[in-house]
Design a protein around this motif. Structure first.
Motif, PDB file in Angstrom:
ATOM      1  N   GLN A 190      12.433  -8.103 -14.477  1.00  0.00           N
ATOM      2  CA  GLN A 190      12.244  -8.127 -13.025  1.00  0.00           C
ATOM      3  C   GLN A 190      11.153  -7.146 -12.600  1.00  0.00           C
ATOM      4  OE1 GLN A 190      15.818  -7.970 -10.634  1.00  0.00           O
ATOM      5  NE2 GLN A 190      14.733  -7.110  -8.886  1.00  0.00           N
ATOM      6  N   SER A 191      11.040  -6.029 -13.325  1.00  0.00           N
ATOM      7  CA  SER A 191       9.989  -5.061 -13.012  1.00  0.00           C
ATOM      8  C   SER A 191       8.603  -5.683 -13.199  1.00  0.00           C
ATOM      9  CB  SER A 191      10.137  -3.816 -13.889  1.00  0.00           C
ATOM     10  OG  SER A 191      10.064  -4.155 -15.272  1.00  0.00           O
ATOM     11  N   ASP A 192       8.455  -6.585 -14.157  1.00  0.00           N
ATOM     12  CA  ASP A 192       7.180  -7.280 -14.355  1.00  0.00           C
ATOM     13  C   ASP A 192       6.868  -8.169 -13.163  1.00  0.00           C
ATOM     14  OD1 ASP A 192       6.890  -6.143 -16.929  1.00  0.00           O
ATOM     15  OD2 ASP A 192       8.130  -7.723 -17.806  1.00  0.00           O
ATOM     16  N   VAL A 193       7.877  -8.878 -12.687  1.00  0.00           N
ATOM     17  CA  VAL A 193       7.690  -9.759 -11.535  1.00  0.00           C
ATOM     18  C   VAL A 193       7.359  -8.939 -10.293  1.00  0.00           C
ATOM     19  CG1 VAL A 193       8.762 -11.508 -10.064  1.00  0.00           C
ATOM     20  CG2 VAL A 193       9.257 -11.465 -12.515  1.00  0.00           C
ATOM     21  N   ASP A 194       8.056  -7.819 -10.110  1.00  0.00           N
ATOM     22  CA  ASP A 194       7.793  -6.970  -8.946  1.00  0.00           C
ATOM     23  C   ASP A 194       6.369  -6.421  -8.980  1.00  0.00           C
ATOM     24  OD1 ASP A 194      10.349  -7.357  -8.016  1.00  0.00           O
ATOM     25  OD2 ASP A 194      11.156  -5.556  -8.964  1.00  0.00           O
ATOM     26  N   GLU A 195       5.907  -6.022 -10.163  1.00  0.00           N
ATOM     27  CA  GLU A 195       4.536  -5.510 -10.273  1.00  0.00           C
ATOM     28  C   GLU A 195       3.524  -6.624 -10.023  1.00  0.00           C
ATOM     29  OE1 GLU A 195       1.324  -2.871 -10.980  1.00  0.00           O
ATOM     30  OE2 GLU A 195       3.402  -2.685 -10.287  1.00  0.00           O
ATOM     31  N   ALA A 196       3.808  -7.832 -10.493  1.00  0.00           N
ATOM     32  CA  ALA A 196       2.920  -8.973 -10.228  1.00  0.00           C
ATOM     33  C   ALA A 196       2.841  -9.256  -8.738  1.00  0.00           C
ATOM     34  CB  ALA A 196       3.407 -10.204 -10.983  1.00  0.00           C
ATOM     35  N   LEU A 197       3.974  -9.205  -8.051  1.00  0.00           N
ATOM     36  CA  LEU A 197       3.992  -9.420  -6.599  1.00  0.00           C
ATOM     37  C   LEU A 197       3.225  -8.317  -5.877  1.00  0.00           C
ATOM     38  CD1 LEU A 197       7.728 -10.497  -6.198  1.00  0.00           C
ATOM     39  CD2 LEU A 197       5.722 -11.978  -5.934  1.00  0.00           C
ATOM     40  N   ARG A 198       3.360  -7.082  -6.369  1.00  0.00           N
ATOM     41  CA  ARG A 198       2.632  -5.973  -5.757  1.00  0.00           C
ATOM     42  C   ARG A 198       1.122  -6.151  -5.900  1.00  0.00           C
ATOM     43  NH1 ARG A 198       0.046  -1.288  -6.598  1.00  0.00           N
ATOM     44  NH2 ARG A 198      -0.042  -1.715  -8.838  1.00  0.00           N
ATOM     45  N   LEU A 199       0.692  -6.572  -7.085  1.00  0.00           N
ATOM     46  CA  LEU A 199      -0.732  -6.803  -7.305  1.00  0.00           C
ATOM     47  C   LEU A 199      -1.260  -7.915  -6.400  1.00  0.00           C
ATOM     48  CD1 LEU A 199      -0.915  -6.540 -11.207  1.00  0.00           C
ATOM     49  CD2 LEU A 199      -1.877  -4.940  -9.550  1.00  0.00           C
ATOM     50  N   MET A 200      -0.471  -8.979  -6.251  1.00  0.00           N
ATOM     51  CA  MET A 200      -0.880 -10.067  -5.361  1.00  0.00           C
ATOM     52  C   MET A 200      -1.000  -9.570  -3.922  1.00  0.00           C
ATOM     53  SD  MET A 200      -1.098 -12.831  -7.327  1.00  0.00           S
ATOM     54  CE  MET A 200      -1.017 -14.170  -6.180  1.00  0.00           C
ATOM     55  N   GLN A 201      -0.035  -8.737  -3.507  1.00  0.00           N
ATOM     56  CA  GLN A 201      -0.054  -8.224  -2.145  1.00  0.00           C
ATOM     57  C   GLN A 201      -1.234  -7.285  -1.921  1.00  0.00           C
ATOM     58  OE1 GLN A 201       1.870  -9.484  -0.065  1.00  0.00           O
ATOM     59  NE2 GLN A 201       2.050  -8.166   1.729  1.00  0.00           N
ATOM     60  N   MET A 202      -1.499  -6.394  -2.874  1.00  0.00           N
ATOM     61  CA  MET A 202      -2.618  -5.471  -2.733  1.00  0.00           C
ATOM     62  C   MET A 202      -3.947  -6.206  -2.778  1.00  0.00           C
ATOM     63  SD  MET A 202      -1.189  -2.697  -2.124  1.00  0.00           S
ATOM     64  CE  MET A 202      -2.693  -1.735  -2.043  1.00  0.00           C
ATOM     65  N   SER A 203      -3.998  -7.306  -3.518  1.00  0.00           N
ATOM     66  CA  SER A 203      -5.207  -8.121  -3.534  1.00  0.00           C
ATOM     67  C   SER A 203      -5.505  -8.662  -2.140  1.00  0.00           C
ATOM     68  CB  SER A 203      -5.047  -9.267  -4.537  1.00  0.00           C
ATOM     69  OG  SER A 203      -6.145 -10.163  -4.456  1.00  0.00           O
ATOM     70  N   LYS A 204      -4.457  -9.131  -1.458  1.00  0.00           N
ATOM     71  CA  LYS A 204      -4.649  -9.634  -0.086  1.00  0.00           C
ATOM     72  C   LYS A 204      -5.007  -8.497   0.857  1.00  0.00           C
ATOM     73  CE  LYS A 204      -1.763 -13.773  -0.205  1.00  0.00           C
ATOM     74  NZ  LYS A 204      -0.641 -14.502   0.429  1.00  0.00           N
TER      75      LYS A 204
END
Length: 285
Positions: A190-204
């Protein structure tokens, strides 16, 4: 497998752009030469850099208007980052000193740390690539809910020029699997998914940072990051209010925003504020 680095991505010929579109969409490349027509598999990651339309990024226009590339091609990239050349006293001084040093000494300045040997890094990447992490069943609903939430937030946002599609979901899965490989894990956590979501959000956020700063939604977090970085750099737990105000003023923030940040993070027990001088003392180590 490997990485394909492309500079001046916006200046590609239309034929080359069409060819790379096929690679990114279908993971294949078609070849027709010497009477031979075939299709080869392509498993290469693409890292591209492009200049804005008209040679300079126009902050009054949307990212889609500034980036002179077809939306169908842009949507193939998992992450998009906007890097602007903003006037900043600290970064400009650091850049100028570096250039002057290299010009005088004919060599780069000392890094201040010991970098990894290229052979070690190559071995690490090679070993990580052999893994094929999978998403466990208990994370399927978590990922689906997160994707649905992003879609709902986007529908209610004031930036209708940003789009989240099923390709975004695939990007989340790819990034999550890549993060699992870095840990040499066969299972996505789940930590991998959370980090992926964070990267997507910071990209936006990088694309719509100006809208975000104008609305004041993230100024507090940015000010906290500045103060935390300066405290770590000086290896001190105490910061004077005058120095803090000087640092955040260089980043374009006001004293009112600084005081709001101090009050918010003091309530979270991140630091203590002197009642008279407003000096800061970190208490969260």
């Amino acid at each position: 497998m490997g990485i394909c680095a492309i500079d001046e991505f916006d200046k590609m010929d239309e034929s080359d752009r069409t060819a790379i579109h096929e690679v990114m969409e279908q993971q294949t490349v078609s070849i027709a030469k010497a009477g031979i027509t075939t299709s080869l598999n392509a498993r290469t990651a693409i890292l591209a850099a492009a200049n804005p339309a008209w040679g300079r990024y126009d902050l009054r226009r949307t990212p889609a208007e500034n980036i002179n590339l077809p939306p169908a091609l842009l949507s193939r990239f998992d992450l998009l980052w906007l890097i602007l050349d903003r006037a900043d006293m600290d970064s400009d001084l650091e850049m100028a000193r570096h250039v002057v040093y290299v010009h005088q000494k004919r060599e780069s300045p000392a890094l201040g740390f010991t970098p990894l040997e290229p052979s070690v890094l190559r071995a690490y990447i090679s070993a990580a690539r052999r893994l094929s992490p999978y998403v466990p069943r208990e994370l399927e609903e978590y990922i689906a809910t997160a994707y649905s939430s992003i879609r709902q937030e986007e529908a209610r946002s004031n930036t209708p020029h940003s789009y989240t599609t099923v390709r975004t979901l695939l990007s989340i899965l790819r990034i999550s699997a890549a993060l699992a490989r870095l840990r040499f894990s066969e299972t996505v956590a789940q930590s991998d998914v959370d980090e992926a979501l964070r990267l997507m959000q910071m990209s936006k956020f990088s694309l719509y940072a100006d809208d975000r700063q104008k609305s004041g939604l993230d100024a507090i977090s940015d000010i906290y990051s500045v103060l935390r970085d300066e405290a770590a750099r000086t290896n001190k737990m105490d910061l004077s209010y005058a120095h803090a105000l000087n640092w955040i003023s260089r980043k374009g923030y006001s004293e009112a925003q600084l005081k709001e940040c101090l009050e918010e993070y003091a309530a979270l027990n991140v630091w203590q504020i002197h009642p008279h001088t407003f000096d800061i003392r970190f208490i969260d180590a």
